[in-house]
Design an enzyme around this catalytic site. Structure first.
Site, mmCIF file in Angstrom:
data_model
loop_
_atom_site.group_PDB
_atom_site.id
_atom_site.type_symbol
_atom_site.label_atom_id
_atom_site.label_comp_id
_atom_site.label_asym_id
_atom_site.label_seq_id
_atom_site.Cartn_x
_atom_site.Cartn_y
_atom_site.Cartn_z
ATOM 1 C CG ASP A 10 12.305 -18.237 -10.684
ATOM 2 O OD1 ASP A 10 11.708 -17.149 -10.655
ATOM 3 O OD2 ASP A 10 13.337 -18.432 -11.353
ATOM 4 C CG ASP A 105 10.339 -13.201 -10.759
ATOM 5 O OD1 ASP A 105 11.149 -12.861 -9.885
ATOM 6 O OD2 ASP A 105 10.668 -13.399 -11.945
ATOM 7 C CD GLU A 106 14.402 -15.355 -7.580
ATOM 8 O OE1 GLU A 106 14.802 -16.529 -7.421
ATOM 9 O OE2 GLU A 106 15.064 -14.470 -8.160
#
Length: 376
Positions: A10, A105-106
């Site tokens: 993350d 983003d993860e």
């Protein structure tokens, strides 16, 4: 016993970190990426300096300003964020093909095959995060465990820039101490229901039977039952079939002006057409969403016999949906379009991609709103 090795990575305050990377003058300042405080925007993300004031994602920009008047507000640069995201996902795929992005983003990584028998997933997570830092100058946190549930929770424990591991032999003790609000799928309402039953931690949750939890929480009860025992067999899925895609926008000011409504709908249609193209998808059902100034919401849907993919097709569906909507009686606050019954190109008959000119694309909406086009 076969034991998987799952990593959840993350990025730390992704949007805000990119802005601080590119603009050194913003570093160590309370930075908020999202809408401006005088409008109706919301916080997309904020840096850790801003979080100390109680600011968080999805908070109204106005509220964030009141909590921290000296915060710096910047508008999102989504095109750039997507480019950086692709760069990061490419790094993941250098190690494994089993990468499941959850957002820009993860992502989950199944590195079981890469590590074979004795490789350390924790050391690999550290290596991947270091490579992200080297290539993008951005920080990432990671969680490592034998399933997705525990890996995702672990990634949040040592933010920013930390790595946490939950090995099988420590899973039960870890879950016993885990606050019920940390469990996947437990939002405010579910958390309140659980607390009313005396469930505060994973240990409390494990005292209840599967049947009891399913009666109280439906199908999610089964998921809670197994998670409380450290069990989660969900695979890391590199390709997820999305059931729908949608775009919507909240207007800066309420309006019932035909020109504004038309322009917004054309823009939304273009964005969705581009999304279909990028995903190599076709759609067959279109849904229009209108929220008025009094917060009442109207939705209208239309399904076509043949799938469509271009903005012109989307726009030509809109007049029939708008016909039964009250566009002049009260101002509009929000407009949205979503597409469903998605299929991938190759699995459905593909429409002929005609080069529709812009004037044809707007004519159908112009006629509906009875807007006289300006002569060239």
């Amino acid at each position: 016993m076969y034991m998987r090795k799952i990593i959840h990575i993350d990025m730390d305050a992704f949007f805000a970190s990119i802005e601080q990377r590119d603009r050194p003058e913003l570093r160590k300042k309370p930075l908020i990426v999202g809408g401006l405080p005088r409008g109706r925007g919301v916080v997309a993300t904020c840096c850790y300096e801003a979080r100390r004031y109680g600011i968080h994602s999805a908070m109204s920009a106005n509220r964030a300003y009141k909590l921290c008047p000296h915060a710096v507000f910047v508008k999102p640069r989504m095109v750039l964020y997507k480019e950086v995201s692709l760069q990061i996902m490419a790094i993941f795929r250098e190690y494994t093909k089993k990468v499941e992005p959850l957002s820009l983003d993860e992502a989950f990584l199944d590195v079981t095959e890469y590590l074979q028998i004795n490789g350390s997933a924790t050391l690999l997570a550290r290596e991947i995060c270091a490579l992200i830092k080297l290539r993008t100058d951005l920080s990432a946190s990671a969680g490592v465990s034998y399933n997705k549930f525990l890996a995702k929770i672990a990634s949040d424990l040592k933010k920013p820039g930390g790595i946490s591991t939950v090995p099988p032999e420590e899973a039960r003790q870890f879950i016993d101490r885990l606050s019920i609000g940390k469990f996947y799928g437990v939002g405010k309402i579910t958390k309140s229901k659980m607390q009313s039953l005396g469930i505060q931690t994973g240990k409390d949750l494990r005292q209840y039977s599967k049947d009891f939890l399913m009666k109280r929480f439906g199908k999610a009860g089964s998921f809670f039952f197994y998670n409380a025992r450290g069990l989660d067999e969900r695979p890391v899925c590199p390709y997820q079939n999305r059931k729908s895609i949608g775009k919507e926008t909240t207007l800066v000011q309420d309006t019932n002006r035909p020109e504004e409504i038309r322009d917004i709908l054309i823009n939304l249609s273009s964005l969705l057409g581009k999304a279909l193209e990028n995903n190599s998808q076709l759609a067959q059902t279109l849904t229009l969403k209108i929220r008025y100034s009094d917060f009442t919401t109207t939705t209208r849907s239309l399904s076509l016999q043949k799938p469509f993919s271009c903005p012109a097709d989307i726009e030509e569906c809109l007049p029939s949906l708008l016909t039964n909507c009250n566009l002049t009686h009260k101002p509009i606050r929000l407009l949205g379009i979503s597409l469903s019954k998605l299929t991938y190109i190759g699995s459905a008959p593909r429409p002929i991609p005609l080069p529709f000119p812009k004037d044809r694309r707007s004519n159908c909406l112009n006629r509906f709103f009875a807007i006289k086009e300006e002569s060239p």
